[in-house]
Design an enzyme around this catalytic site. Sequence first.
Site, mmCIF file in Angstrom:
data_model
loop_
_atom_site.group_PDB
_atom_site.id
_atom_site.type_symbol
_atom_site.label_atom_id
_atom_site.label_comp_id
_atom_site.label_asym_id
_atom_site.label_seq_id
_atom_site.Cartn_x
_atom_site.Cartn_y
_atom_site.Cartn_z
ATOM 1 N N GLY A 71 36.685 3.576 46.088
ATOM 2 C CA GLY A 71 35.483 3.502 45.671
ATOM 3 C C GLY A 71 34.692 4.538 45.885
ATOM 4 C CB THR A 72 34.537 6.612 49.165
ATOM 5 O OG1 THR A 72 34.179 5.612 49.761
ATOM 6 C CG2 THR A 72 33.973 8.067 49.428
ATOM 7 C CB SER A 200 36.745 -0.464 45.804
ATOM 8 O OG SER A 200 37.488 -0.274 47.017
ATOM 9 N N GLY A 201 39.720 -1.598 44.808
ATOM 10 C CA GLY A 201 40.595 -2.678 44.856
ATOM 11 C C GLY A 201 40.524 -3.438 46.057
ATOM 12 C CB CYS A 326 30.302 2.288 56.291
ATOM 13 S SG CYS A 326 31.182 1.838 55.143
HETATM 14 N N1 PLP Z 1 30.270 1.187 47.443
HETATM 15 C C1 PLP Z 1 30.180 -0.044 47.867
HETATM 16 C C2 PLP Z 1 28.697 -0.556 47.505
HETATM 17 C C3 PLP Z 1 30.734 -0.437 48.923
HETATM 18 O O1 PLP Z 1 30.310 -1.676 49.232
HETATM 19 C C4 PLP Z 1 31.926 0.291 49.388
HETATM 20 C C5 PLP Z 1 32.858 -0.073 50.547
HETATM 21 O O2 PLP Z 1 32.207 -0.731 51.331
HETATM 22 C C6 PLP Z 1 32.186 1.567 48.761
HETATM 23 C C7 PLP Z 1 31.240 1.837 47.731
HETATM 24 C C8 PLP Z 1 33.256 2.260 49.089
HETATM 25 O O3 PLP Z 1 34.553 1.927 48.742
HETATM 26 P P1 PLP Z 1 35.822 2.119 49.315
HETATM 27 O O4 PLP Z 1 35.946 1.410 50.754
HETATM 28 O O5 PLP Z 1 37.112 1.721 48.373
HETATM 29 O O6 PLP Z 1 35.882 3.617 49.672
#
Ligand code: PLP
Length: 407
Positions: A71-72, A200-201, A326
Amino acid sequence: MKNIYLDNNATTRISENVLDAMLPYFKNKWGNPSSMHSFGGDVAKDVEHARGQVADLLNAEVSEIVFTSCGTESDNTAIFGALEAIQMPNKRQFITTKVEHPAVIASARELQRRGYPVTYLSVDRYGNIDLDELRGAIGAETAVVSVMWANNETGVIFPIEKIGQIVKSAGAVFHVDAVQAVGKIPINLKDSTVDLLSMSGHKIHAPKGVGVLYIRRGTRVRPLLHGGHQERGRRGGTENVPYIVGLGVAAEQAKKALVEETPRIKTLRDKLENGLIERIPNTLLNGAKEERLPNTSSLSFEYVEGEAILLKLDNAGIAASSGSACSSGSLEPSHVLRAMGVPYTAAHGSIRFSLSGDSTEDEIEYVLEKMPPIIENLRSISPFWLDFIKGRKIDADKHSGPYAPYN
Ligand code: PLP
């Protein structure tokens, strides 16, 4: 010892079907999808099948789905890639909100460092944004607006289509971080105002390390990863075939679960939330009651430290989270609760419970039984609580650590 996992917004268990679908790609289906021979051709077909499964979940065109590593990465590609593609000296403003995930907030900070004008929209006590504030901030100079579909900490859902109409009338690109929304609420991108969407998976029972960026046909985005022609030149790098196949299966399951599982998850979430509020005095719900993800409950147990609650829960075999995963590990209250103006005596005692299709009634009963004595015990040694029950004014300076109290 119990093993109750109520931290599904942090990550989810990989489902059996997903794992089973992935395993052959580690053993005998190891070809490179770009290769001309049948080792490659076979797996290329499977990648395209997975693309179709994801497109189906989002009601998007298959060609609009780009696989990423997380997702990032999807958020970063959308934000930097869309801004870079615009290349108009008078159209550089980036608008987002104060409650985004660090993947977006840190990107916004980086944009500021690079000289882009950035606006952070505020939220009210319930985590809602004010559309008039957006109307006031946006203009012809706005290049990209990025908001989350649903908040990872509180579950609060933003009115995406209303926001999108304002964004589109200003001629800006609309990016939505839907990492927490996908699989929990229906998403239909067909007639939507959304240009770019991240998912995100690992939030939908696929593994960590695979994500998707939806790019509406015609939306220009410079790639973040320059390399081969993979993903039609939108993301270089040999495809992570096993994970992509797993994500495809997870997407198909998520679509079914939306109908078959979500009502049950919401009933359990409500039982947990109402039960804790009834049983434990001075327990507050963070975020809007209705416009909220069906699996998420952020509760503040006033006058105790969230970290202490988490430890005691963990000892009782219950996994939850304080603030976002995080930012846990830091004693600062989360930026989301701060932006909502949650008083510091409540923000510090916030716990997020996030359920999934794996959650059961027995688990919820167990949490309802364990939680009241945990809070009672912690309050008995909390100087905040002692001040509160004795009717004394809470002296923030006396009690606070490195953080500033709220008004
Ligand atoms: N965006 C949101 C709203 C999230 O909750 C998260 C992960 O917790 C992310 C982005 C990041 O996703 P990834 O962990 O796959 O990088």
